[in-house]
Motif scaffolding. Structure first.
Motif, mmCIF file in Angstrom:
data_model
loop_
_atom_site.group_PDB
_atom_site.id
_atom_site.type_symbol
_atom_site.label_atom_id
_atom_site.label_comp_id
_atom_site.label_asym_id
_atom_site.label_seq_id
_atom_site.Cartn_x
_atom_site.Cartn_y
_atom_site.Cartn_z
ATOM 1 N N ASP A 187 0.830 -1.207 0.000
ATOM 2 C CA ASP A 187 0.000 0.000 0.000
ATOM 3 C C ASP A 187 0.856 1.246 0.000
ATOM 4 O O ASP A 187 0.529 2.250 -0.654
ATOM 5 N N LEU A 188 1.954 1.208 0.756
ATOM 6 C CA LEU A 188 2.840 2.361 0.815
ATOM 7 C C LEU A 188 3.477 2.637 -0.539
ATOM 8 O O LEU A 188 3.585 3.777 -0.988
ATOM 9 N N VAL A 189 3.912 1.571 -1.231
ATOM 10 C CA VAL A 189 4.562 1.742 -2.533
ATOM 11 C C VAL A 189 3.567 2.278 -3.560
ATOM 12 O O VAL A 189 3.889 3.161 -4.374
ATOM 13 N N GLU A 190 2.334 1.761 -3.539
ATOM 14 C CA GLU A 190 1.345 2.142 -4.528
ATOM 15 C C GLU A 190 0.566 3.395 -4.135
ATOM 16 O O GLU A 190 -0.350 3.807 -4.857
ATOM 17 N N GLY A 191 0.883 3.987 -2.985
ATOM 18 C CA GLY A 191 0.254 5.236 -2.590
ATOM 19 C C GLY A 191 -1.125 5.096 -1.990
ATOM 20 O O GLY A 191 -1.846 6.087 -1.852
ATOM 21 N N ARG A 192 -1.526 3.877 -1.642
ATOM 22 C CA ARG A 192 -2.839 3.680 -1.034
ATOM 23 C C ARG A 192 -2.749 3.863 0.474
ATOM 24 O O ARG A 192 -1.691 3.723 1.091
ATOM 25 N N THR A 193 -3.894 4.182 1.071
ATOM 26 C CA THR A 193 -3.973 4.328 2.520
ATOM 27 C C THR A 193 -4.184 2.950 3.148
ATOM 28 O O THR A 193 -5.133 2.248 2.802
ATOM 29 N N HIS A 194 -3.311 2.593 4.060
ATOM 30 C CA HIS A 194 -3.403 1.292 4.720
ATOM 31 C C HIS A 194 -3.973 1.478 6.122
ATOM 32 O O HIS A 194 -3.421 2.217 6.934
ATOM 33 N N VAL A 195 -5.070 0.823 6.386
ATOM 34 C CA VAL A 195 -5.721 0.913 7.697
ATOM 35 C C VAL A 195 -5.334 -0.309 8.508
ATOM 36 O O VAL A 195 -5.505 -1.455 8.061
ATOM 37 N N PRO A 218 -8.144 5.407 17.871
ATOM 38 C CA PRO A 218 -8.799 5.211 16.569
ATOM 39 C C PRO A 218 -7.795 4.719 15.543
ATOM 40 O O PRO A 218 -6.605 4.982 15.656
ATOM 41 N N PRO A 219 -8.273 3.965 14.541
ATOM 42 C CA PRO A 219 -7.344 3.425 13.541
ATOM 43 C C PRO A 219 -6.604 4.538 12.826
ATOM 44 O O PRO A 219 -7.193 5.537 12.423
ATOM 45 N N CYS A 220 -5.315 4.311 12.722
ATOM 46 C CA CYS A 220 -4.480 5.276 12.013
ATOM 47 C C CYS A 220 -4.014 4.651 10.716
ATOM 48 O O CYS A 220 -3.970 3.439 10.576
ATOM 49 N N SER A 221 -3.668 5.437 9.776
ATOM 50 C CA SER A 221 -3.267 4.939 8.465
ATOM 51 C C SER A 221 -1.856 5.380 8.171
ATOM 52 O O SER A 221 -1.345 6.331 8.746
ATOM 53 N N LEU A 222 -1.268 4.643 7.252
ATOM 54 C CA LEU A 222 0.075 4.996 6.827
ATOM 55 C C LEU A 222 0.100 6.213 5.945
ATOM 56 O O LEU A 222 1.146 6.732 5.606
ATOM 57 N N GLY A 223 -1.103 6.676 5.570
ATOM 58 C CA GLY A 223 -1.146 7.872 4.739
ATOM 59 C C GLY A 223 -0.647 9.094 5.463
ATOM 60 O O GLY A 223 -0.302 10.087 4.855
ATOM 61 N N GLN A 224 -0.620 9.034 6.812
ATOM 62 C CA GLN A 224 -0.122 10.178 7.573
ATOM 63 C C GLN A 224 1.373 10.377 7.370
ATOM 64 O O GLN A 224 1.901 11.428 7.669
ATOM 65 N N GLU A 225 2.077 9.322 6.925
ATOM 66 C CA GLU A 225 3.515 9.439 6.732
ATOM 67 C C GLU A 225 3.866 9.933 5.334
ATOM 68 O O GLU A 225 5.024 10.113 5.017
ATOM 69 N N THR A 226 2.859 10.104 4.477
ATOM 70 C CA THR A 226 3.145 10.493 3.095
ATOM 71 C C THR A 226 3.786 11.861 2.964
ATOM 72 O O THR A 226 4.477 12.099 1.976
ATOM 73 N N ASP A 258 22.210 18.231 11.213
ATOM 74 C CA ASP A 258 22.944 18.460 12.457
ATOM 75 C C ASP A 258 22.130 18.026 13.657
ATOM 76 O O ASP A 258 22.665 17.599 14.673
ATOM 77 N N SER A 259 20.844 18.161 13.571
ATOM 78 C CA SER A 259 19.965 17.781 14.680
ATOM 79 C C SER A 259 19.372 16.408 14.377
ATOM 80 O O SER A 259 18.528 16.264 13.503
ATOM 81 N N LEU A 260 19.836 15.411 15.104
ATOM 82 C CA LEU A 260 19.343 14.055 14.888
ATOM 83 C C LEU A 260 17.913 13.892 15.367
ATOM 84 O O LEU A 260 17.242 12.944 15.006
ATOM 85 N N GLN A 261 17.440 14.783 16.214
ATOM 86 C CA GLN A 261 16.068 14.671 16.708
ATOM 87 C C GLN A 261 15.060 14.879 15.584
ATOM 88 O O GLN A 261 13.933 14.431 15.662
ATOM 89 N N GLN A 262 15.447 15.579 14.510
ATOM 90 C CA GLN A 262 14.519 15.850 13.421
ATOM 91 C C GLN A 262 14.683 14.874 12.262
ATOM 92 O O GLN A 262 14.055 15.023 11.240
ATOM 93 N N SER A 263 15.568 13.890 12.419
ATOM 94 C CA SER A 263 15.831 12.951 11.335
ATOM 95 C C SER A 263 14.763 11.868 11.317
ATOM 96 O O SER A 263 14.500 11.234 12.332
ATOM 97 N N LYS A 264 14.114 11.695 10.157
ATOM 98 C CA LYS A 264 13.067 10.687 9.997
ATOM 99 C C LYS A 264 13.375 9.848 8.768
ATOM 100 O O LYS A 264 14.044 10.280 7.838
ATOM 101 N N ASN A 265 12.832 8.652 8.797
ATOM 102 C CA ASN A 265 13.041 7.739 7.669
ATOM 103 C C ASN A 265 12.269 8.228 6.441
ATOM 104 O O ASN A 265 11.163 8.749 6.555
ATOM 105 N N ILE A 266 12.880 8.022 5.286
ATOM 106 C CA ILE A 266 12.211 8.315 4.026
ATOM 107 C C ILE A 266 12.277 7.071 3.155
ATOM 108 O O ILE A 266 13.201 6.258 3.287
ATOM 109 N N ALA A 267 11.292 6.886 2.300
ATOM 110 C CA ALA A 267 11.248 5.772 1.346
ATOM 111 C C ALA A 267 11.051 6.343 -0.053
ATOM 112 O O ALA A 267 10.129 7.122 -0.291
ATOM 113 N N VAL A 268 11.936 5.972 -0.982
ATOM 114 C CA VAL A 268 11.921 6.517 -2.336
ATOM 115 C C VAL A 268 11.710 5.369 -3.319
ATOM 116 O O VAL A 268 12.399 4.341 -3.251
#
Length: 868
Positions: free
Chosen positions: A423-431, A450-458, A602-612
């Motif tokens: 779902d993440l690769v194809e851009g769909r919201t995963h519940v 409440p159920p959260c979706s992976l769409g929040q990480e888009t 420089d600030s590791l606290q703001q470092s987040k994973n990205i998927a390309v």
């Protein structure tokens, strides 16, 4: 041999040693008489089922055969070497009632060595024992005496005793003697008049005496006081110190014809013996892991007591000359060798039986009397065996059911994860499924979110810069598929922790579409060749290209100021290697390639994973058969024409080894000649400091790098498919190097690779702690309450929802001190969890949890040591 010759039997490393005294053949008219101590080593032949002589040895002593005698023999430890050797104590009578004793050691070459000798004005008759040193211990006139090879002087122990029941080694105490003596009563007890029966019980006691430490050990560590009077022999099976208290497990035979099992100083089992006057007890561990107690009687009878739930006589024999315990057939477990009395045959090993009361049974004849247990005993043994098998079967069925449940849960989790990834690769919201759908109950009685979706990480995807991926390629190398992504030179410095994921672009209902692969990051800079074309000419290291496995932080340090990565000729390549053969089962495969990374800030606290999303690759049997994706390394005017993708593919599937070559007497010019000549190496056109080996055979395809620090020292790096190729290359190199040259293996792996291993080890350590915590929590009878959860304080600081961010953990893992701080914080949380669930955790659960955690910590500690 004279009619009065003597025989002694001893088992040593599966062999039977036969010691005999005989008068040596002497020339007529000779004045001196000589006695020979002969030894024969006998081994059991499983084909002929007979004992055959392996070797022999002789030790000659001056004296009359009538005045020589073998007192005893045993296997003891030689304190000089720590090796257990056969030991023989001999007696030689002299004039004026003086008796001389010789202690001999037998070596593997059948040579006897006289350890020491001593003289006494009396004969040794009571409780003679041999123990480590070697040393001799005996009792005379209710006193204890001993002599060792280190002192060669007879010493007296400050104890009074009536008998010695055991001698041996106890951990942390050294040689220990267990004996029976008159009970030491207090003043009040001494004034009390005991009855005849009480005096018989409490008048004697068992005690222990540590020979080296010269201290007394309380008899209650071994058995209760009342048993001291009736014990005739003891065999200590196990001893250890727990909370500074000596804990023992032992078996004892008594004058009442009983065998008693003691554990922790208390009786745990008793068995009536079939014969009278037992005088010794020994143990044997059989192939079925059964513990047997072998009891010998003064009448020449032997019985075996088996410990299966309760103690019971398993078998018994009569007219036994000697019984030995060892691995006579070479099976890895112990058996019993019973030598029977046979007056009709002069061969000492003519009538024997080898058995472990199980699958092993060898007998030379039926001349001995073997008493089989009665029918009632057989029925009882069969009943106990059936009950044990039923219990084992029930335990096995329970384990199978638990394993099936675990596999079903694991399969469901993998399928859910794969759906989320697609779902993440194809851009769909995963519940995510609700807890009710998964059959879960909240542990803390919390209200379900409440159920959260992976769409929040888009939104993270929108933060990825465009044109990050410059090129996507794949190659087939042997049985491996190599997929590579070339990062753009403008952005390779802004990313860290880069890796690839391969996802099958097909509809799978039962199998997981994520392909297991191994990632590697390679940085690439342009440079000229580091190896001169002519062996006699050396070029300056002006524009050397460096191809190495290291992180972006190391790359920053190596870049000169004012120059970008593009000016150096390219960015990093991320490669993933996976097995090719499983993919060929689908005939044609389409894979989606994902790049995972973290922005470098420089600030590791703001470092987040990205998927390309990098693109898709296709693979089929037709393409592989035609060589479309194969690596092509051709020769062209002294160079190898392999493309950069081909070079990276070969490096990805190869193991890297670096060696330091140092010569103190001459220059290392022969190495260059060896590379260009015998190894037939050629530099790559696009990567001139790497050499490709065109030599036919196993070494073909090996990539080498030779860097000279100075004329007498250089670094040779090899990228090999396996260790066999590595050894062939090193063998060829050593032949051309002078004998004075030293080749030393450098630290395996770069700091980035070791850091990645450390991260994985720490992650495993954390997961082990967490899984042990929750498995113990769910198996207990109580659980945490809301109040305990609210009152508990986190050692990680105030974080939202009590969670720890990946950046916080990453910041701790940047240095050795951070790793130690991470370890301490994790240990604090473990301690809090253990204290909170103390009511629900058993000792066995706690032991299993600490063992798993310690094993995981050991792995991470080893990697930290390699990094330091």
């Amino acid at each position: 041999m004279v009619p009065s010759e003597q025989e002694q039997f001893l088992s040593y490393n599966g062999e039977v040693l036969i010691f005999q005294l005989s008068q040596s053949k002497h020339v007529e008219g000779a004045a001196d008489k000589t006695v020979d101590l002969c030894v024969r080593r006998m081994t059991f032949n499983r084909d002929t089922k007979l004992f055959v002589q392996k070797s022999s040895g002789v030790f000659s002593v001056r004296g009359s055969p009538l005045k020589m005698e073998i007192i005893c023999c045993s296997c003891t430890t030689d304190s000089r070497t720590g090796i257990i050797l056969p030991c023989v104590l001999m007696k030689k009578k002299k004039r004026n009632n003086i008796v001389k004793y010789l202690l001999l050691l037998l070596h593997s070459s059948n040579q006897f060595e006289q350890s020491f000798q001593f003289k006494l004005d009396y004969e040794l008759k009571e409780d003679i024992r041999l123990f480590a040193g070697p040393s001799v211990l005996w009792r005379h006139a209710n006193k204890l005496f001993y002599i060792s090879s280190s002192t060669c002087t007879v010493l007296s122990a400050p104890v009074q005793l009536s008998s010695v029941v055991w001698t041996g080694e106890i951990k942390d105490e050294g040689p220990v003697v267990l004996g029976i003596r008159t009970a030491c009563l207090t003043e009040s007890e001494a004034e009390t008049e005991f009855s005849t029966s009480d005096q018989a019980i409490w008048g004697s006691e068992l005690f222990g005496y540590a020979v080296k430490a010269q201290k007394m050990l309380p008899g209650t560590c071994f058995m209760p006081h009342a048993y001291g009077r009736v014990v005739s022999s003891i065999c200590v099976c196990k001893s250890e110190l727990l909370r500074k208290q000596l804990q023992t497990s032992l078996v004892a035979v008594t004058h009442k014809n009983q065998l008693i099992w003691f554990q922790g100083g208390l009786p745990r089992g008793i068995c009536e013996l079939p014969y009278e006057e037992p005088y010794s007890v020994n143990t044997a561990v059989t192939s079925s892991n059964d513990l047997l107690f072998v009891v010998s009687f003064a009448s020449g009878n032997v019985c075996v007591v088996q410990r299966r739930g309760n103690l019971q006589v398993a078998s018994k024999w009569q007219k036994v000359k000697s019984v030995l315990v060892d691995d006579f057939i070479g099976s890895g477990s112990e058996q019993l060798l019973l030598l029977f009395k046979d007056d009709s045959n002069t061969d000492v090993l003519s009538t024997f039986t080898i058995t472990d009361l199980g699958a092993v049974s060898y007998a030379s004849g039926n001349n001995h009397k073997h008493n089989v247990p009665a029918a009632e005993g057989l029925q009882e043994n069969e009943l106990l065996t059936v009950q044990a098998l039923e219990t084992r079967l029930q335990a096995g069925c329970t384990a199978v059911r638990e394993l099936q449940q675990h596999l079903a849960l694991q399969k469901r989790v993998i399928l859910q994860s794969c759906k989320a990834l697609r779902d993440l690769v194809e851009g769909r919201t995963h519940v995510l499924p609700t807890a009710k759908e998964e059959g879960l109950v909240p542990l803390w009685d919390d209200v379900e979110d409440p159920p959260c979706s992976l769409g929040q990480e888009t939104p993270l995807a929108r933060q990825v810069p465009e044109h990050l991926v410059e090129n996507l390629w794949h190659r087939v190398v042997g049985d491996s598929l190599v997929v590579g992504v070339q990062l753009a030179a403008a952005f390779h410095l802004s990313l860290r922790d880069a890796s690839l994921s391969l996802v099958l672009d097909q509809d799978f209902s039962l199998t997981a579409p994520v392909i297991k692969c191994q990632n590697k990051v390679t940085k690439l800079n342009k440079a000229s060749s580091a190896l001169p074309v002519s062996p006699c000419q050396m070029e300056p290291p002006a524009k050397k290209m460096k191809l190495d496995l290291c992180g972006s932080n190391d790359l920053k340090k190596e870049l000169p100021k004012g120059r970008s990565g593009a000016e150096l000729g390219g960015g990093r390549s991320v490669t993933a290697v996976t097995s090719l053969s499983p993919l060929l089962a689908f005939h044609r495969v389409h894979c989606v390639v994902l790049l995972h990374a973290k922005p470098q800030s420089d600030s590791l606290q703001q470092s987040k994973n990205i998927a390309v999303f990098c693109g898709k690759i296709s693979l089929s049997l037709e393409d592989i058969s035609s060589g479309k994706h194969s690596v092509k390394m051709l020769k062209d005017n002294g160079y190898c024409t392999g493309s950069m993708e081909d070079i990276l593919a070969v490096l990805a599937v190869s193991a890297r080894f670096s060696f330091q070559v140092v010569s103190a007497a001459c220059t290392l010019t022969p190495v260059s000649s060896w590379l260009l000549g015998e190894m037939e190496c050629m530099p790559f056109k696009k990567c001139k400091d790497k050499l490709f080996c065109h030599r036919a055979g196993n070494v073909y395809g090996t990539i080498l790098n030779w860097t000279l620090k100075n004329p007498l020292e250089g670094i040779l790096t090899l990228f090999c498919r396996n260790l066999t190729v590595l050894f062939q290359c090193l063998h060829s190199l050593r032949r051309i190097l002078p004998a004075s040259c030293e080749v030393k293996l450098l630290r395996s792996g770069s700091r980035e690779a070791l850091a990645e291993q450390l991260a994985l080890a720490l992650e495993k350590e954390m997961l082990t702690s967490r899984s042990s915590f929750f498995s113990t929590l769910t198996s207990g009878s109580s659980f945490f309450s809301k109040e305990s959860k609210a009152d508990s304080t986190s050692t990680w600081g105030s974080m939202p929802d009590g969670k720890v961010s990946d950046a916080a953990v990453a910041s701790l893992l940047e240095s050795k001190e951070g790793v130690e701080q991470f370890r301490k914080k994790l240990q604090n949380e473990q301690d809090e969890g253990v204290l909170s669930m103390a009511q629900a955790m058993t000792a066995a659960q706690y032991q299993e949890m600490t063992w798993k955690i310690a094993k995981a910590q050991l792995s991470s500690d080893m990697i930290v040591w390699r990094l330091s």
